[in-house]
Write a protein that holds these residues in place. Structure first.
Motif, PDB file in Angstrom:
ATOM      1  N   LYS A 179      -7.623   6.455   1.425  1.00 16.02           N
ATOM      2  CA  LYS A 179      -8.077   6.548   2.721  1.00 16.02           C
ATOM      3  C   LYS A 179      -7.665   5.234   3.596  1.00 16.02           C
ATOM      4  O   LYS A 179      -7.846   4.170   2.648  1.00 16.02           O
ATOM      5  CB  LYS A 179      -9.803   6.587   2.723  1.00 16.02           C
ATOM      6  N   ILE A 180      -7.356   5.452   4.758  1.00 16.99           N
ATOM      7  CA  ILE A 180      -7.095   4.321   5.689  1.00 16.99           C
ATOM      8  C   ILE A 180      -7.684   4.625   6.911  1.00 16.99           C
ATOM      9  O   ILE A 180      -7.639   5.571   7.582  1.00 16.99           O
ATOM     10  CB  ILE A 180      -5.610   4.241   5.999  1.00 16.99           C
ATOM     11  N   ASN A 218      -2.346  12.330   1.259  1.00 16.39           N
ATOM     12  CA  ASN A 218      -3.426  11.822   2.381  1.00 16.39           C
ATOM     13  C   ASN A 218      -3.267  12.783   3.494  1.00 16.39           C
ATOM     14  O   ASN A 218      -2.531  12.320   4.544  1.00 16.39           O
ATOM     15  CB  ASN A 218      -2.605  10.533   2.660  1.00 16.39           C
ATOM     16  N   ILE A 228       1.024  -1.242   0.152  1.00 13.53           N
ATOM     17  CA  ILE A 228       0.159   0.101   0.044  1.00 13.53           C
ATOM     18  C   ILE A 228       1.103   1.300   0.056  1.00 13.53           C
ATOM     19  O   ILE A 228       1.897   1.287   0.778  1.00 13.53           O
ATOM     20  CB  ILE A 228      -0.772  -0.076   1.273  1.00 13.53           C
ATOM     21  N   ILE A 238      -6.821  -2.676   9.567  1.00 14.57           N
ATOM     22  CA  ILE A 238      -7.361  -1.631   8.908  1.00 14.57           C
ATOM     23  C   ILE A 238      -8.354  -1.912   7.708  1.00 14.57           C
ATOM     24  O   ILE A 238      -8.370  -2.976   7.468  1.00 14.57           O
ATOM     25  CB  ILE A 238      -6.017  -0.853   8.274  1.00 14.57           C
ATOM     26  N   GLU A 239      -8.997  -0.616   7.144  1.00 15.34           N
ATOM     27  CA  GLU A 239      -9.700  -0.661   6.091  1.00 15.34           C
ATOM     28  C   GLU A 239      -9.050   0.355   5.159  1.00 15.34           C
ATOM     29  O   GLU A 239      -8.673   1.258   5.702  1.00 15.34           O
ATOM     30  CB  GLU A 239     -11.264  -0.754   6.346  1.00 15.34           C
ATOM     31  N   ILE A 240      -8.932  -0.101   3.937  1.00 14.34           N
ATOM     32  CA  ILE A 240      -8.227   0.889   2.961  1.00 14.34           C
ATOM     33  C   ILE A 240      -9.253   0.949   1.485  1.00 14.34           C
ATOM     34  O   ILE A 240      -9.929   0.135   1.363  1.00 14.34           O
ATOM     35  CB  ILE A 240      -6.900   0.225   2.453  1.00 14.34           C
ATOM     36  N   GLU A 241      -9.223   2.187   1.178  1.00 10.00           N
ATOM     37  CA  GLU A 241      -9.652   2.446  -0.093  1.00 10.00           C
ATOM     38  C   GLU A 241      -8.882   2.948  -1.027  1.00 10.00           C
ATOM     39  O   GLU A 241      -7.959   4.009  -0.427  1.00 10.00           O
ATOM     40  CB  GLU A 241     -11.072   3.604   0.102  1.00 10.00           C
ATOM     41  N   GLY A 242      -8.773   2.610  -2.145  1.00  7.25           N
ATOM     42  CA  GLY A 242      -7.535   2.973  -3.021  1.00  7.25           C
ATOM     43  C   GLY A 242      -7.702   2.472  -4.325  1.00  7.25           C
ATOM     44  O   GLY A 242      -8.500   1.748  -4.844  1.00  7.25           O
ATOM     45  N   ALA A 273      -3.378   4.450  -1.702  1.00  5.47           N
ATOM     46  CA  ALA A 273      -4.275   4.782  -0.829  1.00  5.47           C
ATOM     47  C   ALA A 273      -5.086   5.996  -0.846  1.00  5.47           C
ATOM     48  O   ALA A 273      -4.223   6.878  -1.094  1.00  5.47           O
ATOM     49  CB  ALA A 273      -3.907   4.513   0.587  1.00  5.47           C
ATOM     50  N   CYS A 294       1.325   5.265   0.409  1.00  2.00           N
ATOM     51  CA  CYS A 294       0.275   6.591   0.626  1.00  2.00           C
ATOM     52  C   CYS A 294       1.276   7.765   0.566  1.00  2.00           C
ATOM     53  O   CYS A 294       2.259   7.797   0.985  1.00  2.00           O
ATOM     54  CB  CYS A 294       0.029   6.549   2.372  1.00  2.00           C
TER      55      CYS A 294
END
Lengths: 465, 465
Positions: A96-97, A58, A51, A74-78, A94, A53
């Motif tokens: 958003k984390i 960010n 990942i 964690i949850e990740i959007e990317g 990424a 960043c």
């Protein structure tokens, strides 16, 4: 929609340049001046996803930076993108984390090579390492491959009892099961336990084999198997022994020893082949990090024409004439020790080998007596690296011979009248075998210690779960 | 080449007018003036094959006639022909019959309807009847269908320990395991057992659930399940309880109660559908002979839109307002009794029903406390005819709340520090459930007593194998 790493790595083009969501754990993280990297894994695949960043992009990073620790969830959007600089590898940019569950500096699984002895002390956490990840994905796939083989061969899957009154006739030391209050035991006048007061009204044990019951199932359904837990209270704390393990047991009506060996060999080759196909990535990791040459070994195994078959007598002669100075001197009538098995499979035959027709004195009462009246129609399959992987036999189907054999060995028929019934009513030639599931895993993973192919292994004086 | 009945009946045209060989057992035989009939079965199919022996043609018959008894095992050579007189049924015109294993008049399985109570006394022989044949072929297929479902959903198959130091926190009464010599027990000064001398050096039990260990596996591999034996030392000798049974346990990281129910419902429908397809002939037999309407019931089950979901509170209100004179008066805070489950599933909803959000007082310590602080995020699936089939919950993932809950309930964390670790390092929302495998079989086969879907069932004061 959450994407799993397994799907992502198996078909990255499907997700390339698309926004995706992931949930999983931080395996490692590295800060650079303008970048921040996370090795991310959700437990479904051997490789981590990197990942990336970018700090300027960010703005959220500063807020959660302290919580981005190894082990956190964690949850990740990317966006999944190809990194053209590094071998076209896929990584996630990424957007958003979120921290779902934090970790701390006390987390014991760090991105370095922990010794297996250390990891054995934390079985609940070691499963998160790459090596144990590979092993247990292989364990799962092999379990299913065995079921698939027997399904395709029209065997019936059955379950035999775990709690039993049968003491296993010397197959191993036993665990006793009871609901009696041991601190308030009252013995009878002749200093015995009154088992009428125990849960089952009799003395009961954990089963060391389901074979006898499988014979009842085979004379009803023809071809049957079971795959279940088996227990041995042996005090041998070797790398090949645990108190609880899983065993494949197979029983076939109208089948002799020859047919038995045919199925054993075909099944093993099929399962190894299936593992090579299903667990490519896990095997590659193990080959590179744990057991060099593993994949070559497995490919050679499935390429073998057919396993050599020799009689016990011949095997013993080979050992005696080998000129090797064994610690335990081999002689006719004795069992094989590890060093003997190693010599036969790794030096002499350089392959798995079936050893048949053993002296009846060192084998179980139910095995079919050969015409020579000295040996029994049984087989052990010895395999390089593992030793005894399979033990099987043709069963004595003749009522009178079986009864005499039991008398000879002082085995009471009290608990075994039902077993004799199978010879009284429609008896038939039948054979079967047992395979130690974890020993097969040792062979397939190249991991040496049986405690490392069982999630929560149990040994003498060692239980924590 | 031996032909199996399963293959023969599935594709008779392949064998029509060809010479074939069979090995199996005589289920029945009838003499006529010029003909002799055998109902033959090799255990692979529900229907018998009729063997026709013409006396004039079969000179051998006189010699073996006396030995052609019900239960005997035979090998047959003959031609498969269509009998145009009787519904174009296929039968075998025997050329040659050999007796392999004789039988006698003492053989207890005769071609008539034996009571199940009688058959329970001879589990090793009852497997040869049509009804138990159907049940255990279904058992095998359902076992495999469950594996197939979870394989397709990318769950990892795992095994949790059977022997444990964990006392299950009230999930049921326990069997103790020991290798101590009970007749020569020496208590310590304060009248305790010195477990340091026992095999594991601690007091150990047979597991009543593998859930806690599954949570460690789920936080490593994401979606996991196990299918293994489970033990309860309860003295309840009902038709739904035995001491040893098999349980499916499922655990999913990053999943809440809603996701849990979605998987439960989808899995059950898939398994029932698969059974209808795979076990057509066995289900037809059971529908006609054991449980009228069985196939219709199963078809309705898979056709249901989605199972209703109600809160415990609502379910209790339905019972209280039902006006039914229950033996056990329902009240808020009590568990459901069989009569309540029956009313909800068979009278009120006429369908399976999910009951969620139970009072925390009657549920386990690890369940997620709801925002109301009075109920927990758990679910029981009640099913007509069976009662509770599945129990599941979202697990408490918050370390502090879980520790407080354990303190409230006086549960020592001594054996559970590892379990708390799962909340210390990368904790996440997770859920799972357990399904009693034999209860599912009761639903699928229409057989009422759990002792009739287990080959060798074990109950209090009842063990013979």
């Amino acid at each position: 929609m959450i994407v799993f790493l397994k799907d992502l790595f198996n078909n990255p083009l499907l997700y390339e340049n698309k926004k995706i969501f992931l949930k999983g754990w931080i395996r490692n993280c590295r800060f650079q001046k303008k970048l921040f990297f996370i090795d991310f894994n959700d437990g479904t695949f051997i490789n981590d996803l990197q990942i990336v960043c970018k700090k300027d992009k960010n703005f959220f990073l500063e807020k959660i930076k302290k919580k981005l620790q190894i082990g956190a969830s964690i949850e990740i959007e990317g966006f999944l993108v190809k990194n053209f600089k590094i071998n076209d590898i896929f990584e996630l940019e990424a957007e958003k984390i979120n921290i779902l569950g934090s970790s701390s500096f006390e987390y014991l699984i760090q991105p370095k090579n922990h010794s297996k002895a250390f990891l054995r002390k934390i079985p609940h956490l070691r499963l998160r390492t790459k090596i144990f990840g590979s092993v247990f994905r292989i364990r799962s796939a092999v379990f299913l491959a065995i079921h698939e083989f027997f399904k395709n061969e029209d065997f019936l899957l059955t379950n035999t009892p775990i709690i039993t009154v049968n003491d296993g006739e010397g197959a191993g030391d036993l665990f006793q099961i009871t609901t009696l209050n041991l601190e308030k035991l009252v013995l009878t006048k002749d200093k015995k336990i009154d088992y009428l007061k125990d849960f089952f009204g009799r003395k009961t044990f954990l089963s060391v084999t389901g074979q006898l019951e499988l014979e009842a199932l085979a004379t009803s359904f023809n071809k049957v198997y079971s795959l279940g837990p088996i227990f041995r209270a042996d005090n041998s704390n070797t790398i090949k022994h645990v108190a609880e393990f899983w065993m494949l047991e197979v029983e076939m009506a109208f089948s002799n020893l020859e047919k038995n060996m045919e199925i054993i060999e075909r099944m093993l080759k099929k399962v190894v082949k299936s593992c090579l196909l299903t667990n490519q990535n896990d095997l590659k990791f193990l080959d590179e990090n744990e057991s060099p040459g593993l994949i070559k070994k497995l490919n050679e195994f499935i390429g073998l024409k057919s396993f050599p078959k020799i009689k016990y007598k011949e095997a013993m002669d080979i050992l005696i004439k080998s000129g090797v100075d064994f610690e335990f001197k081999p002689f006719h009538g004795s069992d094989f020790y590890t060093e003997h098995e190693k010599y036969l499979t790794e030096v002499h035959f350089k392959s798995p080998v079936f050893i048949i027709d053993w002296p009846k004195e060192i084998k179980a009462f139910y095995m079919k007596i050969n015409p020579d009246k000295k040996t029994v129609a049984c087989v052990d399959l010895l395999v390089p690296f593992v030793g005894e992987l399979v033990g099987g036999s043709q069963r004595e189907e003749n009522l009178e011979i079986l009864k005499n054999r039991m008398k000879e060995l002082n085995i009471s028929s009290e608990n075994l009248e039902w077993y004799l019934d199978l010879r009284r009513f429609g008896s038939c030639v039948h054979s079967g075998f047992g395979l130690g599931f974890e020993r097969l895993l040792i062979y397939l993973t190249g991991v040496e210690n049986i405690r490392d192919v069982i999630a929560f292994p149990l040994s003498s004086k060692s239980i924590n779960f």
